[in-house]
Scaffold this active site. Sequence first.
Site, PDB file in Angstrom:
ATOM      1  N   THR A  86      46.151  48.610  50.743  1.00  0.00           N
ATOM      2  CA  THR A  86      44.821  47.822  50.639  1.00  0.00           C
ATOM      3  C   THR A  86      45.155  46.295  50.406  1.00  0.00           C
TER       4      THR A  86
ATOM      5  N   SER B 168      46.302  40.219  54.599  1.00  0.00           N
ATOM      6  CA  SER B 168      46.835  38.869  54.100  1.00  0.00           C
ATOM      7  C   SER B 168      47.887  38.945  53.308  1.00  0.00           C
TER       8      SER B 168
ATOM      9  N   ILE C 204      50.384  39.311  50.333  1.00  0.00           N
ATOM     10  CA  ILE C 204      51.310  40.251  49.882  1.00  0.00           C
ATOM     11  C   ILE C 204      51.252  41.357  50.680  1.00  0.00           C
TER      12      ILE C 204
ATOM     13  N   ALA D  41      37.491  48.402  54.873  1.00  0.00           N
ATOM     14  CA  ALA D  41      36.760  49.168  53.660  1.00  0.00           C
ATOM     15  C   ALA D  41      36.790  48.175  52.711  1.00  0.00           C
ATOM     16  N   ASP D  42      35.702  48.116  51.724  1.00  0.00           N
ATOM     17  CA  ASP D  42      35.456  47.347  50.667  1.00  0.00           C
ATOM     18  C   ASP D  42      36.018  48.378  49.502  1.00  0.00           C
TER      19      ASP D  42
ATOM     20  N   SER E  81      49.557  41.728  37.984  1.00  0.00           N
ATOM     21  CA  SER E  81      50.052  40.425  37.931  1.00  0.00           C
ATOM     22  C   SER E  81      50.631  40.040  36.596  1.00  0.00           C
TER      23      SER E  81
ATOM     24  N   TYR F  16      39.996  37.684  35.680  1.00  0.00           N
ATOM     25  CA  TYR F  16      41.401  38.230  36.650  1.00  0.00           C
ATOM     26  C   TYR F  16      42.475  38.765  35.724  1.00  0.00           C
TER      27      TYR F  16
ATOM     28  N   LYS G 217      43.629  42.823  35.679  1.00  0.00           N
ATOM     29  CA  LYS G 217      45.097  42.970  35.977  1.00  0.00           C
ATOM     30  C   LYS G 217      45.706  43.648  34.708  1.00  0.00           C
TER      31      LYS G 217
HETATM   32  C1  LIG Z   1      51.732  28.878  30.080  1.00  0.00           C
HETATM   33  C2  LIG Z   1      51.413  30.279  29.808  1.00  0.00           C
HETATM   34  C3  LIG Z   1      51.558  31.254  30.947  1.00  0.00           C
HETATM   35  C4  LIG Z   1      50.479  31.031  32.103  1.00  0.00           C
HETATM   36  C5  LIG Z   1      50.667  32.177  33.012  1.00  0.00           C
HETATM   37  C6  LIG Z   1      52.040  31.880  33.886  1.00  0.00           C
HETATM   38  C7  LIG Z   1      51.855  31.658  35.218  1.00  0.00           C
HETATM   39  C8  LIG Z   1      52.947  32.132  35.903  1.00  0.00           C
HETATM   40  C9  LIG Z   1      52.779  32.051  37.484  1.00  0.00           C
HETATM   41  C10 LIG Z   1      52.025  33.453  37.683  1.00  0.00           C
HETATM   42  C11 LIG Z   1      50.880  33.402  38.622  1.00  0.00           C
HETATM   43  C12 LIG Z   1      50.234  34.356  38.915  1.00  0.00           C
HETATM   44  C13 LIG Z   1      49.117  34.056  39.854  1.00  0.00           C
HETATM   45  C14 LIG Z   1      48.223  35.485  40.420  1.00  0.00           C
HETATM   46  O1  LIG Z   1      48.318  36.337  39.792  1.00  0.00           O
HETATM   47  C15 LIG Z   1      47.401  35.025  41.380  1.00  0.00           C
HETATM   48  C16 LIG Z   1      46.302  34.068  41.044  1.00  0.00           C
HETATM   49  O2  LIG Z   1      45.591  34.350  39.987  1.00  0.00           O
HETATM   50  S1  LIG Z   1      46.532  32.417  41.678  1.00  0.00           S
HETATM   51  C17 LIG Z   1      45.048  31.576  40.797  1.00  0.00           C
HETATM   52  C18 LIG Z   1      45.571  31.061  39.281  1.00  0.00           C
HETATM   53  N1  LIG Z   1      44.434  30.392  38.945  1.00  0.00           N
HETATM   54  C19 LIG Z   1      44.689  29.580  37.802  1.00  0.00           C
HETATM   55  O3  LIG Z   1      45.849  29.226  37.362  1.00  0.00           O
HETATM   56  C20 LIG Z   1      43.206  28.789  37.529  1.00  0.00           C
HETATM   57  C21 LIG Z   1      43.643  27.404  37.970  1.00  0.00           C
HETATM   58  N2  LIG Z   1      42.558  26.388  37.516  1.00  0.00           N
HETATM   59  C22 LIG Z   1      41.463  26.292  38.141  1.00  0.00           C
HETATM   60  O4  LIG Z   1      41.139  27.128  39.213  1.00  0.00           O
HETATM   61  C23 LIG Z   1      40.370  25.517  37.576  1.00  0.00           C
HETATM   62  O5  LIG Z   1      40.886  24.474  36.549  1.00  0.00           O
HETATM   63  C24 LIG Z   1      39.296  26.161  36.883  1.00  0.00           C
HETATM   64  C25 LIG Z   1      38.255  26.691  37.853  1.00  0.00           C
HETATM   65  C26 LIG Z   1      39.821  26.890  35.688  1.00  0.00           C
HETATM   66  C27 LIG Z   1      38.551  24.698  35.925  1.00  0.00           C
HETATM   67  O6  LIG Z   1      38.137  24.013  37.006  1.00  0.00           O
HETATM   68  P1  LIG Z   1      37.629  22.583  36.394  1.00  0.00           P
HETATM   69  O7  LIG Z   1      36.454  22.707  35.555  1.00  0.00           O
HETATM   70  O8  LIG Z   1      37.384  21.601  37.519  1.00  0.00           O
HETATM   71  O9  LIG Z   1      38.535  21.838  35.573  1.00  0.00           O
HETATM   72  P2  LIG Z   1      39.865  21.205  36.016  1.00  0.00           P
HETATM   73  O10 LIG Z   1      40.378  21.901  37.230  1.00  0.00           O
HETATM   74  O11 LIG Z   1      39.784  19.588  36.130  1.00  0.00           O
HETATM   75  O12 LIG Z   1      40.865  21.579  34.795  1.00  0.00           O
HETATM   76  C28 LIG Z   1      40.773  21.071  33.332  1.00  0.00           C
HETATM   77  C29 LIG Z   1      41.941  20.778  32.747  1.00  0.00           C
HETATM   78  O13 LIG Z   1      42.721  22.078  32.693  1.00  0.00           O
HETATM   79  C30 LIG Z   1      43.850  22.267  33.204  1.00  0.00           C
HETATM   80  N3  LIG Z   1      44.012  23.710  33.726  1.00  0.00           N
HETATM   81  C31 LIG Z   1      43.060  24.289  34.510  1.00  0.00           C
HETATM   82  N4  LIG Z   1      43.847  25.702  34.725  1.00  0.00           N
HETATM   83  C32 LIG Z   1      45.075  25.520  34.051  1.00  0.00           C
HETATM   84  C33 LIG Z   1      45.950  26.602  34.132  1.00  0.00           C
HETATM   85  N5  LIG Z   1      45.908  27.845  35.024  1.00  0.00           N
HETATM   86  N6  LIG Z   1      46.847  26.347  33.556  1.00  0.00           N
HETATM   87  C34 LIG Z   1      47.299  25.120  33.081  1.00  0.00           C
HETATM   88  N7  LIG Z   1      46.508  24.112  32.855  1.00  0.00           N
HETATM   89  C35 LIG Z   1      45.014  24.454  33.604  1.00  0.00           C
HETATM   90  C36 LIG Z   1      43.653  21.252  34.299  1.00  0.00           C
HETATM   91  O14 LIG Z   1      44.836  20.720  34.554  1.00  0.00           O
HETATM   92  C37 LIG Z   1      43.189  20.132  33.548  1.00  0.00           C
HETATM   93  O15 LIG Z   1      43.981  19.589  32.676  1.00  0.00           O
HETATM   94  P3  LIG Z   1      43.767  17.792  32.716  1.00  0.00           P
HETATM   95  O16 LIG Z   1      45.029  17.436  31.698  1.00  0.00           O
HETATM   96  O17 LIG Z   1      42.413  17.870  31.815  1.00  0.00           O
HETATM   97  O18 LIG Z   1      43.770  17.327  34.145  1.00  0.00           O
HETATM   98  N1  LIG Z   2      49.718  35.293  45.048  1.00  0.00           N
HETATM   99  C1  LIG Z   2      49.985  35.466  43.788  1.00  0.00           C
HETATM  100  O1  LIG Z   2      50.579  34.619  43.150  1.00  0.00           O
HETATM  101  C2  LIG Z   2      49.956  36.951  43.081  1.00  0.00           C
HETATM  102  C3  LIG Z   2      48.975  37.940  43.507  1.00  0.00           C
HETATM  103  N2  LIG Z   2      48.910  39.063  42.946  1.00  0.00           N
HETATM  104  C4  LIG Z   2      48.022  40.128  43.415  1.00  0.00           C
HETATM  105  O2  LIG Z   2      48.512  40.496  44.687  1.00  0.00           O
HETATM  106  C5  LIG Z   2      47.309  41.107  45.369  1.00  0.00           C
HETATM  107  C6  LIG Z   2      47.406  40.190  46.875  1.00  0.00           C
HETATM  108  O3  LIG Z   2      47.194  38.975  46.479  1.00  0.00           O
HETATM  109  P1  LIG Z   2      47.542  37.963  47.827  1.00  0.00           P
HETATM  110  O4  LIG Z   2      48.071  38.271  48.967  1.00  0.00           O
HETATM  111  O5  LIG Z   2      47.995  36.596  46.918  1.00  0.00           O
HETATM  112  O6  LIG Z   2      46.080  37.334  48.038  1.00  0.00           O
HETATM  113  P2  LIG Z   2      45.254  37.196  49.599  1.00  0.00           P
HETATM  114  O7  LIG Z   2      43.690  36.352  49.188  1.00  0.00           O
HETATM  115  O8  LIG Z   2      46.062  36.642  50.553  1.00  0.00           O
HETATM  116  O9  LIG Z   2      45.085  38.836  49.993  1.00  0.00           O
HETATM  117  C7  LIG Z   2      44.076  39.586  49.415  1.00  0.00           C
HETATM  118  C8  LIG Z   2      43.520  40.655  50.358  1.00  0.00           C
HETATM  119  O10 LIG Z   2      42.662  41.484  49.988  1.00  0.00           O
HETATM  120  C9  LIG Z   2      41.477  41.654  50.660  1.00  0.00           C
HETATM  121  N3  LIG Z   2      40.365  42.046  49.731  1.00  0.00           N
HETATM  122  C10 LIG Z   2      39.677  41.192  49.063  1.00  0.00           C
HETATM  123  N4  LIG Z   2      38.602  42.130  48.070  1.00  0.00           N
HETATM  124  C11 LIG Z   2      38.808  43.144  48.947  1.00  0.00           C
HETATM  125  C12 LIG Z   2      37.890  44.500  49.003  1.00  0.00           C
HETATM  126  N5  LIG Z   2      36.733  44.481  48.107  1.00  0.00           N
HETATM  127  N6  LIG Z   2      38.179  45.565  49.624  1.00  0.00           N
HETATM  128  C13 LIG Z   2      39.486  45.443  50.557  1.00  0.00           C
HETATM  129  N7  LIG Z   2      40.219  44.188  50.832  1.00  0.00           N
HETATM  130  C14 LIG Z   2      39.696  43.350  49.873  1.00  0.00           C
HETATM  131  C15 LIG Z   2      41.229  40.209  51.207  1.00  0.00           C
HETATM  132  O11 LIG Z   2      40.450  40.212  52.250  1.00  0.00           O
HETATM  133  C16 LIG Z   2      42.616  39.905  51.469  1.00  0.00           C
HETATM  134  O12 LIG Z   2      43.131  39.956  52.918  1.00  0.00           O
HETATM  135  C17 LIG Z   2      46.051  40.585  44.678  1.00  0.00           C
HETATM  136  O13 LIG Z   2      45.780  41.921  44.004  1.00  0.00           O
HETATM  137  C18 LIG Z   2      46.353  39.728  43.814  1.00  0.00           C
HETATM  138  O14 LIG Z   2      45.915  39.851  42.480  1.00  0.00           O
HETATM  139  C19 LIG Z   2      49.429  39.293  41.708  1.00  0.00           C
HETATM  140  C20 LIG Z   2      50.491  38.166  41.198  1.00  0.00           C
HETATM  141  C21 LIG Z   2      50.695  37.007  41.946  1.00  0.00           C
END
Ligand SMILES: CCCCCCCCCCCCCC(=O)CC(=O)SCCNC(=O)CCNC(=O)[C@H](O)C(C)(C)COP(=O)(O)OP(=O)(O)OC[C@H]1O[C@@H](n2cnc3c(N)ncnc32)[C@H](O)[C@@H]1OP(=O)(O)O
Ligand SMILES: NC(=O)C1=CN([C@@H]2O[C@H](COP(=O)(O)OP(=O)(O)OC[C@H]3O[C@@H](n4cnc5c(N)ncnc54)[C@H](O)[C@@H]3O)[C@@H](O)[C@H]2O)C=CC1
Length: 256
Positions: free
Chosen positions: A31, A35, A37, A88-89, A170, A183, A187
């Site tokens: 599933t 896209s 992974i 499918a969703d 994750s 999220y 996870k």
């Molecule tokens: C250090 C501890 C370990 C942390 C985890 C380890 C990570 C290792 C990599 C693994 C990654 C796996 C990823 C995965 O499974 C797939 C995903 O989930 S990809 C998406 C990941 N998402 C995020 O990390 C969130 C990112 N942040 C945002 O989207 C926005 O910031 C948010 C919507 C939360 C808020 O937006 P907004 O209100 O506009 O505020 P700002 O964006 O301006 O942020 C304010 C301030 O906070 C800092 N900040 C935001 N998010 C993070 C973050 N995730 N880690 C650290 N700092 C963060 C940002 O930089 C700003 O700092 P300033 O100094 O004030 O500019």
């Molecule tokens: N990219 C990263 O850094 C990491 C991703 N993951 C996990 O790996 C998986 C894949 O992630 P990516 O490939 O990065 O994301 P992506 O956004 O590239 O792919 C996700 C796919 O899931 C499909 N999808 C979303 N909602 C759905 C639903 N309700 N039913 C069926 N399909 C649906 C989307 O259409 C898309 O094709 C996710 O579960 C994500 O949480 C975990 C750790 C790290």
Amino acid sequence: MCSDWLGLRYPPPPATMASQLRLRSALALVTGAGSGIGRAISVRLAKEGAAVAACDLDGAAAQDTVQLLGGSGSEAGAPRGKHAAFQADVSQAPAARRLLEQVQACFSRPPSVVVSCAGITRDKFLLHMSEEDWDRVIAVNLKGTFLVTQAAAQALVSSGSRGSIINISSIIGKVGNIGQANYASSKAGVIGLTQTAARELGRHGIRCNSVLPGFITTPMTQKMPEKVKDKEVFSCNCLVEAGRCLMLPHHCLASC
Ligand SMILES: CCCCCCCCCCCCCC(=O)CC(=O)SCCNC(=O)CCNC(=O)[C@H](O)C(C)(C)COP(=O)(O)OP(=O)(O)OC[C@H]1O[C@@H](n2cnc3c(N)ncnc32)[C@H](O)[C@@H]1OP(=O)(O)O
Ligand SMILES: NC(=O)C1=CN([C@@H]2O[C@H](COP(=O)(O)OP(=O)(O)OC[C@H]3O[C@@H](n4cnc5c(N)ncnc54)[C@H](O)[C@@H]3O)[C@@H](O)[C@H]2O)C=CC1
């Protein structure tokens, strides 16, 4: 000889690595296959000889993946080649059940490899996260994984078939992350779901494992603000693999 998370013997005996397709008798349901992974996993499974049922919310994207696999598979239910695409969703119970029915109708057997990779993010600070943002991420990432795991396990058990279920969690499910209360919770739930499934389904010959990837550049991560992606914890490649869980060395955690 140990197995990796795809159930592949590892390390494969060098002499056979090139010639022996280690999954040639497997049918794999993936599933989120449209896209990132999920697409990469589908390609790898096909390279190992598996027939792939590529499922995605975006059916066209699932079909694009099937085209990548070199199969001439097409819309659900009529694979012209070895692979087929399904729309499918996974967060909807009837859709998840229908998906397994369609896959079995298409391939005349249940999938022996099931990878739940479909997932979404709706990132917000906890203080501002809406109930809808919480609900949707839990519905897709956790409930969707439950529904597919349950439907697949029911199909395997009723047919007396063995199988391997791999759920994509994750590292965030273990350490949390700023802006990802929904999220991270989803996870973490996938880990607990999979551990429970492993305890219950082992007696049926069904193995269950979760994988906790670190940061992998995909369309999902493109939504992140650049200033966040630039932070060391996301850019450094110091995620250390220990067993199946990635661990962040202390200096990474200290920097957040
Ligand atoms: C250090 C501890 C370990 C942390 C985890 C380890 C990570 C290792 C990599 C693994 C990654 C796996 C990823 C995965 O499974 C797939 C995903 O989930 S990809 C998406 C990941 N998402 C995020 O990390 C969130 C990112 N942040 C945002 O989207 C926005 O910031 C948010 C919507 C939360 C808020 O937006 P907004 O209100 O506009 O505020 P700002 O964006 O301006 O942020 C304010 C301030 O906070 C800092 N900040 C935001 N998010 C993070 C973050 N995730 N880690 C650290 N700092 C963060 C940002 O930089 C700003 O700092 P300033 O100094 O004030 O500019
Ligand atoms: N990219 C990263 O850094 C990491 C991703 N993951 C996990 O790996 C998986 C894949 O992630 P990516 O490939 O990065 O994301 P992506 O956004 O590239 O792919 C996700 C796919 O899931 C499909 N999808 C979303 N909602 C759905 C639903 N309700 N039913 C069926 N399909 C649906 C989307 O259409 C898309 O094709 C996710 O579960 C994500 O949480 C975990 C750790 C790290």
